[in-house]
Design a protein around this motif. Structure first.
Motif, PDB file in Angstrom:
ATOM      1  N   ASP A   2       0.871  -1.170  -0.047  1.00 37.98           N
ATOM      2  CA  ASP A   2       0.221  -0.017   0.166  1.00 37.98           C
ATOM      3  C   ASP A   2       0.975   1.117   0.121  1.00 37.98           C
ATOM      4  O   ASP A   2       2.096   1.571   0.844  1.00 37.98           O
ATOM      5  CB  ASP A   2      -0.940  -0.045   1.443  1.00 37.98           C
ATOM      6  N   THR A   3       0.658   2.155  -0.862  1.00 40.62           N
ATOM      7  CA  THR A   3       1.531   3.322  -0.935  1.00 40.62           C
ATOM      8  C   THR A   3       0.861   4.645  -1.147  1.00 40.62           C
ATOM      9  O   THR A   3      -0.258   4.663  -1.589  1.00 40.62           O
ATOM     10  CB  THR A   3       2.504   3.125  -1.897  1.00 40.62           C
ATOM     11  N   LYS A   4       1.178   5.756  -0.891  1.00 39.36           N
ATOM     12  CA  LYS A   4       0.733   7.229  -1.254  1.00 39.36           C
ATOM     13  C   LYS A   4       1.795   7.678  -2.045  1.00 39.36           C
ATOM     14  O   LYS A   4       1.506   9.098  -2.121  1.00 39.36           O
ATOM     15  CB  LYS A   4       0.691   7.740   0.197  1.00 39.36           C
ATOM     16  N   ASN A   5       2.553   7.420  -2.645  1.00 39.02           N
ATOM     17  CA  ASN A   5       3.591   7.728  -3.419  1.00 39.02           C
ATOM     18  C   ASN A   5       3.483   7.982  -4.816  1.00 39.02           C
ATOM     19  O   ASN A   5       2.778   7.035  -5.462  1.00 39.02           O
ATOM     20  CB  ASN A   5       5.170   6.888  -3.080  1.00 39.02           C
ATOM     21  N   ARG A   6       4.162   8.824  -5.204  1.00 42.70           N
ATOM     22  CA  ARG A   6       4.060   8.885  -6.815  1.00 42.70           C
ATOM     23  C   ARG A   6       5.172   7.863  -7.726  1.00 42.70           C
ATOM     24  O   ARG A   6       6.048   7.442  -7.020  1.00 42.70           O
ATOM     25  CB  ARG A   6       4.378  10.459  -7.407  1.00 42.70           C
ATOM     26  N   THR A   7       4.860   7.801  -8.991  1.00 43.68           N
ATOM     27  CA  THR A   7       5.576   6.860  -9.571  1.00 43.68           C
ATOM     28  C   THR A   7       7.095   7.161  -9.389  1.00 43.68           C
ATOM     29  O   THR A   7       7.834   6.097  -9.346  1.00 43.68           O
ATOM     30  CB  THR A   7       4.828   6.928 -11.071  1.00 43.68           C
ATOM     31  N   ASP A   8       7.475   8.327  -9.776  1.00 49.43           N
ATOM     32  CA  ASP A   8       8.788   8.593  -9.807  1.00 49.43           C
ATOM     33  C   ASP A   8       9.529   8.189  -8.407  1.00 49.43           C
ATOM     34  O   ASP A   8      10.628   7.607  -8.487  1.00 49.43           O
ATOM     35  CB  ASP A   8       9.267  10.082  -9.946  1.00 49.43           C
ATOM     36  N   LYS A  12      12.278   5.012  -8.016  1.00 50.41           N
ATOM     37  CA  LYS A  12      13.303   5.120  -7.346  1.00 50.41           C
ATOM     38  C   LYS A  12      13.899   4.270  -6.362  1.00 50.41           C
ATOM     39  O   LYS A  12      14.745   3.528  -6.171  1.00 50.41           O
ATOM     40  CB  LYS A  12      13.773   6.747  -6.575  1.00 50.41           C
ATOM     41  N   LEU A  13      12.685   3.673  -5.552  1.00 53.31           N
ATOM     42  CA  LEU A  13      12.747   2.774  -4.559  1.00 53.31           C
ATOM     43  C   LEU A  13      13.170   1.399  -5.102  1.00 53.31           C
ATOM     44  O   LEU A  13      13.774   0.532  -4.666  1.00 53.31           O
ATOM     45  CB  LEU A  13      11.416   2.739  -3.852  1.00 53.31           C
ATOM     46  N   LYS A  14      12.349   1.076  -6.388  1.00 50.54           N
ATOM     47  CA  LYS A  14      12.679  -0.064  -7.303  1.00 50.54           C
ATOM     48  C   LYS A  14      14.179  -0.184  -7.297  1.00 50.54           C
ATOM     49  O   LYS A  14      14.716  -1.416  -7.126  1.00 50.54           O
ATOM     50  CB  LYS A  14      11.890   0.014  -8.315  1.00 50.54           C
ATOM     51  N   ARG A  15      15.028   0.744  -7.807  1.00 46.76           N
ATOM     52  CA  ARG A  15      16.246   0.733  -8.049  1.00 46.76           C
ATOM     53  C   ARG A  15      16.982   0.591  -6.854  1.00 46.76           C
ATOM     54  O   ARG A  15      18.055  -0.289  -6.921  1.00 46.76           O
ATOM     55  CB  ARG A  15      16.768   2.092  -8.830  1.00 46.76           C
ATOM     56  N   GLU A  16      16.733   1.289  -5.795  1.00 38.04           N
ATOM     57  CA  GLU A  16      17.552   1.185  -4.515  1.00 38.04           C
ATOM     58  C   GLU A  16      17.298  -0.421  -4.079  1.00 38.04           C
ATOM     59  O   GLU A  16      18.498  -0.679  -3.374  1.00 38.04           O
ATOM     60  CB  GLU A  16      16.779   2.246  -3.592  1.00 38.04           C
ATOM     61  N   PHE A  19      15.187  -4.351  -7.330  1.00 34.84           N
ATOM     62  CA  PHE A  19      13.927  -5.065  -7.887  1.00 34.84           C
ATOM     63  C   PHE A  19      14.207  -4.829  -9.187  1.00 34.84           C
ATOM     64  O   PHE A  19      14.565  -3.776  -9.698  1.00 34.84           O
ATOM     65  CB  PHE A  19      12.750  -4.575  -7.302  1.00 34.84           C
ATOM     66  N   TYR A  20      13.488  -5.436 -10.249  1.00 32.42           N
ATOM     67  CA  TYR A  20      13.374  -5.414 -11.637  1.00 32.42           C
ATOM     68  C   TYR A  20      12.088  -5.036 -12.370  1.00 32.42           C
ATOM     69  O   TYR A  20      12.152  -4.289 -13.281  1.00 32.42           O
ATOM     70  CB  TYR A  20      14.008  -6.730 -12.364  1.00 32.42           C
ATOM     71  N   TYR A  21      11.033  -5.369 -11.693  1.00 32.02           N
ATOM     72  CA  TYR A  21       9.756  -5.051 -12.258  1.00 32.02           C
ATOM     73  C   TYR A  21       9.081  -4.154 -11.113  1.00 32.02           C
ATOM     74  O   TYR A  21       9.185  -4.453 -10.019  1.00 32.02           O
ATOM     75  CB  TYR A  21       8.951  -6.262 -12.544  1.00 32.02           C
ATOM     76  N   ILE A  22       8.085  -3.279 -11.875  1.00 30.76           N
ATOM     77  CA  ILE A  22       7.050  -2.636 -10.687  1.00 30.76           C
ATOM     78  C   ILE A  22       5.789  -2.492 -11.642  1.00 30.76           C
ATOM     79  O   ILE A  22       5.753  -2.417 -12.699  1.00 30.76           O
ATOM     80  CB  ILE A  22       7.671  -1.353 -10.438  1.00 30.76           C
ATOM     81  N   CYS A  23       4.685  -2.394 -10.735  1.00 32.99           N
ATOM     82  CA  CYS A  23       3.452  -2.307 -11.121  1.00 32.99           C
ATOM     83  C   CYS A  23       2.736  -1.188 -10.048  1.00 32.99           C
ATOM     84  O   CYS A  23       2.887  -1.757  -8.820  1.00 32.99           O
ATOM     85  CB  CYS A  23       2.433  -3.540 -11.235  1.00 32.99           C
ATOM     86  N   HIS A  24       2.316  -0.166 -10.329  1.00 32.31           N
ATOM     87  CA  HIS A  24       1.803   0.773  -9.697  1.00 32.31           C
ATOM     88  C   HIS A  24       0.447   1.334  -9.934  1.00 32.31           C
ATOM     89  O   HIS A  24       0.402   1.766 -11.098  1.00 32.31           O
ATOM     90  CB  HIS A  24       2.923   1.998  -9.815  1.00 32.31           C
ATOM     91  N   VAL A  25      -0.343   1.570  -9.038  1.00 28.97           N
ATOM     92  CA  VAL A  25      -1.499   2.309  -9.115  1.00 28.97           C
ATOM     93  C   VAL A  25      -1.468   3.533  -8.075  1.00 28.97           C
ATOM     94  O   VAL A  25      -1.126   3.415  -7.049  1.00 28.97           O
ATOM     95  CB  VAL A  25      -2.733   1.361  -8.652  1.00 28.97           C
ATOM     96  N   CYS A  35       1.516  -0.674  -4.907  1.00 30.53           N
ATOM     97  CA  CYS A  35       2.828  -0.923  -5.571  1.00 30.53           C
ATOM     98  C   CYS A  35       3.103  -2.298  -5.294  1.00 30.53           C
ATOM     99  O   CYS A  35       3.125  -2.704  -4.383  1.00 30.53           O
ATOM    100  CB  CYS A  35       3.935  -0.147  -5.164  1.00 30.53           C
ATOM    101  N   LEU A  36       3.465  -2.843  -6.443  1.00 37.59           N
ATOM    102  CA  LEU A  36       4.063  -4.416  -6.392  1.00 37.59           C
ATOM    103  C   LEU A  36       5.319  -4.429  -7.129  1.00 37.59           C
ATOM    104  O   LEU A  36       5.270  -3.815  -8.208  1.00 37.59           O
ATOM    105  CB  LEU A  36       3.155  -5.108  -7.058  1.00 37.59           C
ATOM    106  N   LEU A  37       6.534  -4.745  -6.270  1.00 42.71           N
ATOM    107  CA  LEU A  37       7.980  -4.937  -6.803  1.00 42.71           C
ATOM    108  C   LEU A  37       8.345  -6.421  -6.749  1.00 42.71           C
ATOM    109  O   LEU A  37       7.930  -7.088  -6.026  1.00 42.71           O
ATOM    110  CB  LEU A  37       8.674  -4.089  -6.066  1.00 42.71           C
TER     111      LEU A  37
END
Length: 184
Positions: A2-8, A12-16, A19-25, A35-37
């Motif tokens: 569950d997230t309240k964050n924007r895509t950008d 950044k979190l995915k890279r840190e 993780f390789y993939y992300i799906c975000h609403v 967000c699913l990583l």
């Protein structure tokens, strides 16, 4: 997640976190979002994405199984939440091979799921129980911490609730009998 964050921020979190993939609403205003990583080695296929749910097919090569993962961020409004549960009930019959529902479901199952604040009547738990029964879902529970939401007030005014859950059907439960969920 569950997230309240924007895509950008999530990219950044995915890279840190490597993780390789992300799906975000994206969130709606200051609430919601999903967000699913996942890593490259995990075989996930995102099937459907709505404003409150991600439906993902998971392939487990070790067990030669495929199962569905539904990540949910339920609505605060009782009526809209019931409509969301109704959608999940309609797909429950297609989830016989294995089904996991996880996320912020915004409701309590038992009186013990809440500590502090106003008392809830036994009848107030019936909608959520009926949803679980109709879908054939079991609550996996958490190891260590029972509560996932805290109001952060002092003393007896502090309210704690278990709003986030991981629910599974019997088929998934039999396949992954030793599954434990740790709340960090």
């Amino acid at each position: 997640m569950d997230t309240k964050n924007r895509t950008d921020r999530l990219e950044k979190l995915k890279r840190e976190l490597h993780f390789y993939y992300i799906c975000h609403v994206p969130p709606r205003g200051l609430a919601g979002g999903l967000c699913l990583l996942w890593k490259k080695s995990v075989d996930f296929q995102v099937r459907t994405v709505y404003s409150f749910i991600m439906e993902v097919e998971v392939k487990d090569d070790d067990k030669n199984k495929r199962w569905m993962l539904d990540c949910i961020h339920a609505d605060f409004d009782d009526q809209r939440r019931r409509e969301q549960w109704s959608l999940s009930q309609r797909v429950a019959g297609r989830r016989a091979d294995g089904w996991v529902v996880l996320g912020d479901l915004k409701d309590l199952l038992l009186p013990d799921d809440k500590e502090g604040g106003c008392h809830r009547s036994a009848a107030s738990f019936s909608d959520f129980r009926n949803f679980l029964d109709k879908c054939g879902l079991l609550d996996v529970g958490f190891v260590v911490h029972p509560f996932t939401w805290f109001q952060k007030r002092q003393g007896s005014f502090n309210v704690k609730e278990r709003l986030d859950r991981i629910l599974v059907n019997v088929s998934w439960s039999h396949c992954y009998e030793r599954a434990l969920i740790f709340l960090l």
